[in-house]
Design an enzyme around this catalytic site. Sequence first.
Site, PDB file in Angstrom:
ATOM      1  N   ASP A  45       0.774  -1.082  -0.058  1.00 31.26           N
ATOM      2  CA  ASP A  45      -0.008   0.005   0.023  1.00 31.26           C
ATOM      3  C   ASP A  45       0.906   1.266  -0.052  1.00 31.26           C
ATOM      4  OD1 ASP A  45      -2.508  -1.395   0.160  1.00 31.26           O
ATOM      5  OD2 ASP A  45      -2.749  -1.063   2.138  1.00 31.26           O
ATOM      6  N   LYS A  67      -1.317   0.562  -8.221  1.00 29.87           N
ATOM      7  CA  LYS A  67      -1.043   0.514  -9.853  1.00 29.87           C
ATOM      8  C   LYS A  67      -1.395  -0.852 -10.340  1.00 29.87           C
ATOM      9  CE  LYS A  67       2.705   4.044  -9.675  1.00 29.87           C
ATOM     10  NZ  LYS A  67       4.015   4.176  -9.973  1.00 29.87           N
ATOM     11  N   MET A 182      -8.127   9.488   8.444  1.00 28.21           N
ATOM     12  CA  MET A 182      -8.807   9.810   6.817  1.00 28.21           C
ATOM     13  C   MET A 182      -9.598  10.867   6.959  1.00 28.21           C
ATOM     14  SD  MET A 182      -9.171   6.069   5.344  1.00 28.21           S
ATOM     15  CE  MET A 182     -10.251   5.503   6.744  1.00 28.21           C
TER      16      MET A 182
END
Length: 255
Positions: A45, A67, A182
Amino acid sequence: LAEHVVADSVLVPGVALVGGGPGDPDLITVRGRRLLAAADVVIADRLGPRDLLAELPPHVEVIDAAKIPYGRFMAQEAINQALIDHARAGKAVVRLKGGDPFVFGRGMEEAEALAAAGIPCTVVPGISSSISVPGAAGIPVTHRGVAHEFTVVSGHVAPDDPRSLVDWSALATLRGTLVLLMAVEKIGAIAAALIAHGRPADTPVAIVQEGTTAAQRRVDATLDTVGEVAKAEGVRPPAVIVIGAVVAVGPDQQP
Protein backbone atom coordinates in the site's frame (compact mmCIF):
# COMPACT_ATOMS: atom_id res chain seq x y z
CA LEU A 1 1.39 -23.02 -2.19
CA ALA A 2 4.65 -21.53 -1.02
CA GLU A 3 5.56 -21.45 2.65
CA HIS A 4 7.17 -18.55 4.48
CA VAL A 5 9.99 -19.58 6.80
CA VAL A 6 10.29 -17.46 9.92
CA ALA A 7 13.16 -17.45 12.36
CA ASP A 8 11.52 -19.82 14.83
CA SER A 9 11.20 -22.43 12.03
CA VAL A 10 7.40 -22.21 11.94
CA LEU A 11 6.14 -22.60 8.38
CA VAL A 12 3.44 -20.12 7.36
CA PRO A 13 1.70 -21.14 4.13
CA GLY A 14 -0.21 -18.95 1.68
CA VAL A 15 -0.42 -15.17 2.05
CA ALA A 16 0.67 -13.05 5.00
CA LEU A 17 -1.32 -9.87 5.64
CA VAL A 18 1.30 -7.78 7.42
CA GLY A 19 0.56 -4.58 9.28
CA GLY A 20 3.53 -2.35 8.55
CA GLY A 21 2.88 0.25 11.23
CA PRO A 22 2.45 4.01 10.94
CA GLY A 23 5.33 4.81 8.59
CA ASP A 24 8.65 4.60 10.44
CA PRO A 25 10.24 1.38 9.14
CA ASP A 26 11.47 0.56 12.65
CA LEU A 27 7.87 0.26 13.84
CA ILE A 28 6.97 -2.90 11.92
CA THR A 29 6.75 -5.97 14.16
CA VAL A 30 9.59 -8.48 14.30
CA ARG A 31 7.38 -11.15 12.77
CA GLY A 32 6.26 -8.84 10.00
CA ARG A 33 9.85 -8.04 9.11
CA ARG A 34 10.82 -11.71 9.07
CA LEU A 35 7.98 -12.58 6.72
CA LEU A 36 8.83 -9.63 4.50
CA ALA A 37 12.42 -10.86 4.28
CA ALA A 38 11.18 -14.29 3.14
CA ALA A 39 8.79 -12.99 0.47
CA ASP A 40 8.91 -13.60 -3.26
CA VAL A 41 6.15 -11.09 -3.95
CA VAL A 42 5.16 -8.03 -1.93
CA ILE A 43 1.95 -6.17 -2.72
CA ALA A 44 2.31 -2.86 -0.91
CA ASP A 45 0.00 0.00 0.00
CA ARG A 46 1.01 3.63 -0.43
CA LEU A 47 0.79 4.17 3.34
CA GLY A 48 2.95 1.19 4.26
CA PRO A 49 6.58 1.61 5.42
CA ARG A 50 7.97 1.93 1.89
CA ASP A 51 11.56 2.36 3.05
CA LEU A 52 11.51 -1.35 3.89
CA LEU A 53 10.93 -2.20 0.24
CA ALA A 54 14.35 -0.80 -0.71
CA GLU A 55 15.96 -3.39 1.57
CA LEU A 56 14.44 -6.38 -0.24
CA PRO A 57 16.64 -8.60 -2.44
CA PRO A 58 16.57 -7.88 -6.19
CA HIS A 59 14.59 -11.03 -6.98
CA VAL A 60 11.58 -9.90 -4.93
CA GLU A 61 8.72 -8.63 -7.06
CA VAL A 62 7.27 -5.48 -5.48
CA ILE A 63 3.81 -4.48 -6.69
CA ASP A 64 2.23 -1.13 -5.89
CA ALA A 65 -1.40 -1.92 -5.05
CA ALA A 66 -2.47 1.45 -6.45
CA LYS A 67 -1.05 0.50 -9.85
CA ILE A 68 -2.53 -2.97 -10.29
CA PRO A 69 -4.49 -2.98 -13.58
CA TYR A 70 -8.15 -3.05 -12.64
CA GLY A 71 -9.86 -3.82 -15.95
CA ARG A 72 -13.28 -5.24 -15.20
CA PHE A 73 -12.45 -5.46 -11.50
CA MET A 74 -12.90 -2.84 -8.84
CA ALA A 75 -9.65 -1.87 -7.13
CA GLN A 76 -10.10 -4.14 -4.08
CA GLU A 77 -11.22 -7.08 -6.21
CA ALA A 78 -8.11 -6.69 -8.37
CA ILE A 79 -5.86 -6.69 -5.31
CA ASN A 80 -7.62 -9.79 -3.97
CA GLN A 81 -7.16 -11.54 -7.31
CA ALA A 82 -3.47 -10.62 -7.47
CA LEU A 83 -2.92 -12.14 -4.02
CA ILE A 84 -4.68 -15.33 -5.09
CA ASP A 85 -2.85 -15.60 -8.43
CA HIS A 86 0.62 -15.17 -6.96
CA ALA A 87 -0.06 -17.59 -4.11
CA ARG A 88 -1.37 -20.21 -6.55
CA ALA A 89 1.80 -19.73 -8.61
CA GLY A 90 3.79 -20.97 -5.63
CA LYS A 91 5.09 -17.61 -4.50
CA ALA A 92 5.58 -16.51 -0.91
CA VAL A 93 3.28 -13.49 -0.83
CA VAL A 94 3.20 -10.62 1.64
CA ARG A 95 0.45 -8.03 1.56
CA LEU A 96 2.14 -5.06 3.23
CA LYS A 97 -0.41 -2.68 4.67
CA GLY A 98 -0.10 0.55 6.62
CA GLY A 99 -0.90 0.49 10.33
CA ASP A 100 -2.89 -2.59 11.31
CA PRO A 101 -4.61 -4.68 8.63
CA PHE A 102 -7.96 -4.57 10.39
CA VAL A 103 -8.09 -0.86 11.35
CA PHE A 104 -9.68 0.76 8.30
CA GLY A 105 -7.33 -1.37 6.20
CA ARG A 106 -9.81 -3.64 4.41
CA GLY A 107 -7.74 -6.56 5.61
CA MET A 108 -10.77 -8.72 6.37
CA GLU A 109 -11.98 -8.35 2.78
CA GLU A 110 -8.66 -9.77 1.61
CA ALA A 111 -8.72 -12.53 4.22
CA GLU A 112 -12.25 -13.51 3.16
CA ALA A 113 -11.26 -13.59 -0.53
CA LEU A 114 -8.27 -15.81 0.26
CA ALA A 115 -10.41 -18.13 2.37
CA ALA A 116 -12.97 -18.43 -0.44
CA ALA A 117 -10.13 -19.38 -2.79
CA GLY A 118 -8.83 -21.99 -0.37
CA ILE A 119 -5.58 -20.13 0.31
CA PRO A 120 -4.29 -19.98 3.89
CA CYS A 121 -3.91 -16.49 5.30
CA THR A 122 -1.78 -15.37 8.22
CA VAL A 123 -2.60 -12.02 9.79
CA VAL A 124 0.28 -10.15 11.40
CA PRO A 125 -1.06 -7.28 13.51
CA GLY A 126 0.56 -3.88 13.13
CA ILE A 127 0.96 -0.77 15.23
CA SER A 128 -2.05 1.41 14.42
CA SER A 129 -1.49 5.06 13.55
CA SER A 130 -4.50 5.86 15.74
CA ILE A 131 -2.36 5.56 18.87
CA SER A 132 1.22 5.65 17.62
CA VAL A 133 1.03 8.90 15.66
CA PRO A 134 -0.45 10.92 18.55
CA GLY A 135 2.17 9.36 20.80
CA ALA A 136 4.97 10.33 18.43
CA ALA A 137 3.70 13.93 18.60
CA GLY A 138 3.66 13.90 22.42
CA ILE A 139 -0.08 13.35 22.78
CA PRO A 140 -1.37 10.52 25.01
CA VAL A 141 -4.79 9.34 23.86
CA THR A 142 -5.64 8.69 27.52
CA HIS A 143 -4.31 10.40 30.63
CA ARG A 144 -5.11 10.03 34.32
CA GLY A 145 -7.67 12.60 35.37
CA VAL A 146 -8.15 13.84 31.80
CA ALA A 147 -9.49 11.07 29.54
CA HIS A 148 -10.57 7.56 30.42
CA GLU A 149 -11.47 6.49 26.90
CA PHE A 150 -10.61 7.15 23.29
CA THR A 151 -12.67 6.52 20.19
CA VAL A 152 -11.19 5.92 16.76
CA VAL A 153 -13.34 7.13 13.87
CA SER A 154 -13.01 7.12 10.10
CA GLY A 155 -13.54 10.60 8.73
CA HIS A 156 -13.54 9.81 5.03
CA VAL A 157 -17.32 10.35 4.82
CA ALA A 158 -18.90 13.64 5.87
CA PRO A 159 -21.40 13.61 8.76
CA ASP A 160 -24.32 14.54 6.47
CA ASP A 161 -23.46 11.89 3.88
CA PRO A 162 -26.12 9.14 3.76
CA ARG A 163 -23.32 6.55 3.55
CA SER A 164 -22.00 7.54 6.99
CA LEU A 165 -22.21 4.86 9.68
CA VAL A 166 -21.00 7.17 12.46
CA ASP A 167 -23.32 8.56 15.13
CA TRP A 168 -21.75 12.00 15.39
CA SER A 169 -24.36 13.23 17.87
CA ALA A 170 -23.37 10.44 20.26
CA LEU A 171 -19.66 11.09 19.77
CA ALA A 172 -20.16 14.76 20.60
CA THR A 173 -21.46 13.85 24.07
CA LEU A 174 -18.38 11.80 24.99
CA ARG A 175 -15.84 13.37 27.35
CA GLY A 176 -12.86 11.38 26.14
CA THR A 177 -10.54 11.60 23.17
CA LEU A 178 -11.62 11.38 19.54
CA VAL A 179 -9.03 10.14 17.07
CA LEU A 180 -9.93 10.72 13.44
CA LEU A 181 -8.28 8.89 10.56
CA MET A 182 -8.69 9.85 6.89
CA ALA A 183 -10.42 13.07 7.95
CA VAL A 184 -8.32 15.91 6.51
CA GLU A 185 -10.74 16.70 3.70
CA LYS A 186 -13.84 16.57 5.91
CA ILE A 187 -12.49 18.04 9.16
CA GLY A 188 -14.39 21.33 8.80
CA ALA A 189 -17.72 19.55 8.42
CA ILE A 190 -16.88 17.08 11.18
CA ALA A 191 -15.94 19.85 13.61
CA ALA A 192 -19.14 21.74 12.82
CA ALA A 193 -21.23 18.62 13.46
CA LEU A 194 -19.52 17.96 16.79
CA ILE A 195 -20.08 21.56 17.92
CA ALA A 196 -23.72 21.47 16.77
CA HIS A 197 -24.28 18.38 18.92
CA GLY A 198 -22.71 19.87 22.03
CA ARG A 199 -18.95 19.43 21.97
CA PRO A 200 -17.41 22.71 23.22
CA ALA A 201 -16.06 24.90 20.44
CA ASP A 202 -12.83 25.57 22.35
CA THR A 203 -11.94 21.86 22.58
CA PRO A 204 -8.23 21.46 21.71
CA VAL A 205 -7.40 19.77 18.41
CA ALA A 206 -4.08 18.59 17.00
CA ILE A 207 -3.39 17.46 13.46
CA VAL A 208 -0.31 15.26 13.06
CA GLN A 209 0.75 14.93 9.44
CA GLU A 210 3.00 12.06 8.29
CA GLY A 211 3.46 10.94 11.86
CA THR A 212 6.55 8.90 12.89
CA THR A 213 8.38 9.86 9.67
CA ALA A 214 11.08 12.46 9.07
CA ALA A 215 8.39 14.72 7.59
CA GLN A 216 6.19 14.68 10.70
CA ARG A 217 4.62 17.96 11.71
CA ARG A 218 1.97 18.97 14.23
CA VAL A 219 -0.63 21.70 13.74
CA ASP A 220 -2.72 22.80 16.73
CA ALA A 221 -6.13 24.44 16.70
CA THR A 222 -9.50 24.31 18.45
CA LEU A 223 -12.66 22.65 17.28
CA ASP A 224 -14.12 25.89 15.94
CA THR A 225 -10.93 26.86 14.07
CA VAL A 226 -9.53 23.54 12.86
CA GLY A 227 -11.18 23.65 9.44
CA GLU A 228 -9.67 27.00 8.54
CA VAL A 229 -6.34 26.25 10.22
CA ALA A 230 -5.96 23.02 8.25
CA LYS A 231 -6.51 24.91 4.99
CA ALA A 232 -4.22 27.79 5.95
CA GLU A 233 -1.45 25.41 6.95
CA GLY A 234 -1.81 23.31 3.81
CA VAL A 235 -2.36 20.09 5.74
CA ARG A 236 -2.35 17.04 3.48
CA PRO A 237 -2.99 13.33 4.09
CA PRO A 238 -1.86 11.16 5.68
CA ALA A 239 -2.70 12.82 8.96
CA VAL A 240 -4.20 11.81 12.28
CA ILE A 241 -6.48 14.30 14.02
CA VAL A 242 -6.83 14.24 17.81
CA ILE A 243 -9.71 16.03 19.52
CA GLY A 244 -9.87 16.44 23.28
CA ALA A 245 -8.23 17.72 26.43
CA VAL A 246 -5.28 15.32 26.01
CA VAL A 247 -3.98 17.59 23.25
CA ALA A 248 -3.02 20.11 25.95
CA VAL A 249 -1.26 17.50 28.09
CA GLY A 250 2.51 17.16 28.09
CA PRO A 251 5.64 19.09 29.02
CA ASP A 252 5.57 21.15 25.82
CA GLN A 253 1.97 22.22 26.41
CA GLN A 254 2.26 23.60 29.92
CA PRO A 255 1.79 27.37 30.38
